[in-house]
Design an enzyme around this catalytic site. Structure first.
Site, PDB file in Angstrom:
ATOM      1  N   SER A 166       0.811  -1.215   0.000  1.00 50.78           N
ATOM      2  CA  SER A 166       0.000   0.000   0.000  1.00 50.78           C
ATOM      3  C   SER A 166       0.851   1.274   0.000  1.00 50.78           C
ATOM      4  O   SER A 166       1.646   1.501  -0.894  1.00 50.78           O
ATOM      5  CB  SER A 166      -0.959  -0.041   1.189  1.00 50.78           C
ATOM      6  OG  SER A 166      -1.939   0.954   1.101  1.00 50.78           O
TER       7      SER A 166
ATOM      8  N   ASP B  60      -2.686   6.244  -3.518  1.00 49.42           N
ATOM      9  CA  ASP B  60      -1.527   5.641  -2.853  1.00 49.42           C
ATOM     10  C   ASP B  60      -1.013   4.491  -3.707  1.00 49.42           C
ATOM     11  O   ASP B  60      -1.513   4.244  -4.805  1.00 49.42           O
ATOM     12  CB  ASP B  60      -1.862   5.208  -1.417  1.00 49.42           C
ATOM     13  CG  ASP B  60      -2.804   4.021  -1.363  1.00 49.42           C
ATOM     14  OD1 ASP B  60      -3.502   3.754  -2.372  1.00 49.42           O
ATOM     15  OD2 ASP B  60      -2.863   3.343  -0.324  1.00 49.42           O
TER      16      ASP B  60
ATOM     17  N   ASP C 188      -1.192   1.269  -3.880  1.00 45.75           N
ATOM     18  CA  ASP C 188      -2.032   0.185  -4.408  1.00 45.75           C
ATOM     19  C   ASP C 188      -3.426   0.661  -4.795  1.00 45.75           C
ATOM     20  O   ASP C 188      -4.291  -0.149  -5.117  1.00 45.75           O
ATOM     21  CB  ASP C 188      -2.121  -0.982  -3.422  1.00 45.75           C
ATOM     22  CG  ASP C 188      -2.929  -0.646  -2.179  1.00 45.75           C
ATOM     23  OD1 ASP C 188      -2.991   0.547  -1.812  1.00 45.75           O
ATOM     24  OD2 ASP C 188      -3.489  -1.570  -1.557  1.00 45.75           O
TER      25      ASP C 188
ATOM     26  N   ASP D  58      -5.964   2.067  -3.110  1.00 42.68           N
ATOM     27  CA  ASP D  58      -7.176   1.973  -2.289  1.00 42.68           C
ATOM     28  C   ASP D  58      -7.443   3.244  -1.483  1.00 42.68           C
ATOM     29  O   ASP D  58      -8.429   3.333  -0.765  1.00 42.68           O
ATOM     30  CB  ASP D  58      -7.157   0.733  -1.380  1.00 42.68           C
ATOM     31  CG  ASP D  58      -6.071   0.759  -0.312  1.00 42.68           C
ATOM     32  OD1 ASP D  58      -5.253   1.700  -0.295  1.00 42.68           O
ATOM     33  OD2 ASP D  58      -6.050  -0.174   0.525  1.00 42.68           O
TER      34      ASP D  58
END
Length: 451
Positions: A102, A242, A244, A246
């Site tokens: 992430s 960000d 990833d 999400d």
């Protein structure tokens, strides 16, 4: 949290804590618990990753583990976490796996699982996988010969996901100038394609991943360059994702940050107006700003608070059948469309509100007055005793009386460190800092590790 699984899957420094050996075991044992033991001889598993250099190494090991249990693996390549969640559900896969850490630095990586319903694992499922990880050589099926299946590449999955996202809005973005920051991560190619397809005029930063620069001075945790670019290019607004994809943080036309609370308020207000907000409720965490709750109250929208962490937000949303929730940090969950925080989805929904209302982002965000916030961390001997400490309770009561309803106090143990976090919101920066220090001094005096 267990020995391996944290609040968002298994994470660690790649090739040191999260090794290929561990990735293989997670593939084998995770595949068994979540797919194979349902009776499927060759369960379908989707695997995606972000742009980290360690991703391919861990992906190879993970896929080997999955195939060793008999899984039919479809490799999605670089895609966002919510993209994996959506495709797992949409394609009827038994399991989805995302390789990402992430918003963490490039040295870290992680592995998180999604069930066939597109939701992250329950504690019980994680415990079952952990039990196998701790066994020496668990007796699990090992297909041989013709029972070993090929894996395939399904890079078209990203396009399928983007087409779905596009279908969730009723307008195009012609006439909007938007700066996109992909954090040099999963959305680096997805975001420009999606917004371009919706006819926005786009500028990009943080969309040139090289395997090493993910989240580096860019993305939702570092929106400063985005703010500069929005002002410099005279754009309508900017969106930062960000690593990833999400999370999302926005920037208005003046270069001012618009955080998750404000984004939730803007989207929630529009949903409420259109009678699309289930039970007139938005789910947030205890870290949401006092101004968020006051603004909701003025709109006749109810709020429900959970512990910090998007998994707790999702749990509460599922329990109460609520369709909007999220965190100040930018995890926004729109349950009508996806099962997890989705930056791209939230971004186009926000852009849709801006286009349909004809209002600027600063005007929309300005309807919510943010209270100045001060956060102080205090190292303590026993963080869990803070809630019962008489002296701490006494000073909190004293401060609450002095604030006279124009502020909020949150004193809680850290989830990961030997700290007590003292957060105070008040009418002015000076008051927030003064009240927070007042409470932190008592915590330090009565419980401090360094006193």
């Amino acid at each position: 949290m267990g020995k391996y699984f944290g609040t968002d899957g298994v994470r660690g420094v790649a090739n040191q804590e999260l090794t290929p050996e561990l990735a293989f075991k997670l593939g084998r044992y995770g595949g068994y618990v979540l797919a194979h033991n349902k009776g499927e001889k060759h369960p379908r598993v989707l695997v995606g990753r972000d742009t980290r250099v360690s991703g391919e190494m861990l992906e190879s090991a993970l896929i080997a583990g999955l195939i060793s249990i008999g899984a039919e693996v479809m490799r999605l390549g670089i895609i966002s976490t919510p993209g994996v969640a959506y495709l797992t559900r949409d394609m009827g896969a038994e399991l989805g796996v995302m390789i990402s850490a992430s918003h963490n630095p490039v040295a870290d990586n992680g592995i998180k699982f999604f069930g066939s319903d597109g939701f992250k694992l329950s504690d019980e499922q994680e415990n079952e996988i952990e039990a196998l990880l701790d066994q020496e050589n668990p007796e699990l099926p090992r297909p041989v010969g013709n029972d070993i299946v090929h894996y395939s590449d399904y890079f078209e999955g990203a396009q399928k996901y983007l087409s779905y996202l596009k279908s969730t809005v009723d307008v195009n973005f012609e006439g909007l100038k938007i700066v996109l920051d992909g954090a040099n991560g999963s959305t680096s190619s997805l975001a420009p394609f999606l917004f371009g397809d919706l006819e926005a005029d786009t500028e990009t930063i943080g969309c040139s991943p090289d395997g090493y620069n993910i989240n580096e001075k860019c993305g939702s945790t570092h929106p400063e360059k985005l703010a500069e670019k929005v002002v410099e290019t005279e754009s309508d607004f900017g969106l930062a994702f960000d690593g990833d994809g999400d999370r999302i943080i926005a920037v208005d036309e003046n270069g001012q940050i618009v955080d998750g609370d404000q984004i939730m308020f803007i989207i929630g207000q529009e949903m409420h107006k259109n009678q699309e907000l289930n039970n007139d409720m938005i789910v947030s965490t205890v870290m949401s700003n006092l101004g968020f709750y006051k603004a909701l109250e003025q709109e006749g929208i109810k709020s429900n608070k959970t512990k910090v962490g998007d998994r707790y937000v999702v749990e509460e949303m599922r329990r109460g059948n609520y369709n909007l929730g999220g965190e100040q940090s930018g995890h926004i969950v729109m349950m009508d469309y996806n099962t997890t925080g989705d930056g791209l989805l939230t971004g186009i929904q926000l852009a849709s509100v801006i286009k349909m209302t004809g209002k600027s982002l600063s005007e929309l965000a300005g309807q919510m007055k943010k209270y100045p916030q001060s956060l102080i961390n205090v190292r303590v001997t026993d963080k869990y005793r803070v809630e019962e400490n008489v002296d701490v309770k006494e000073v909190m009561t004293k401060v609450e009386v002095e604030m006279n309803g124009e502020g909020r106090i949150l004193v809680r143990p850290s989830g990961t460190e030997p700290l007590v976090r003292v957060m105070v919101e008040a009418a002015t920066d000076e008051d927030a800092e003064r009240f927070a220090q007042q409470i932190a001094d008592v915590v330090q005096d009565k419980m401090g590790l360094d006193k």
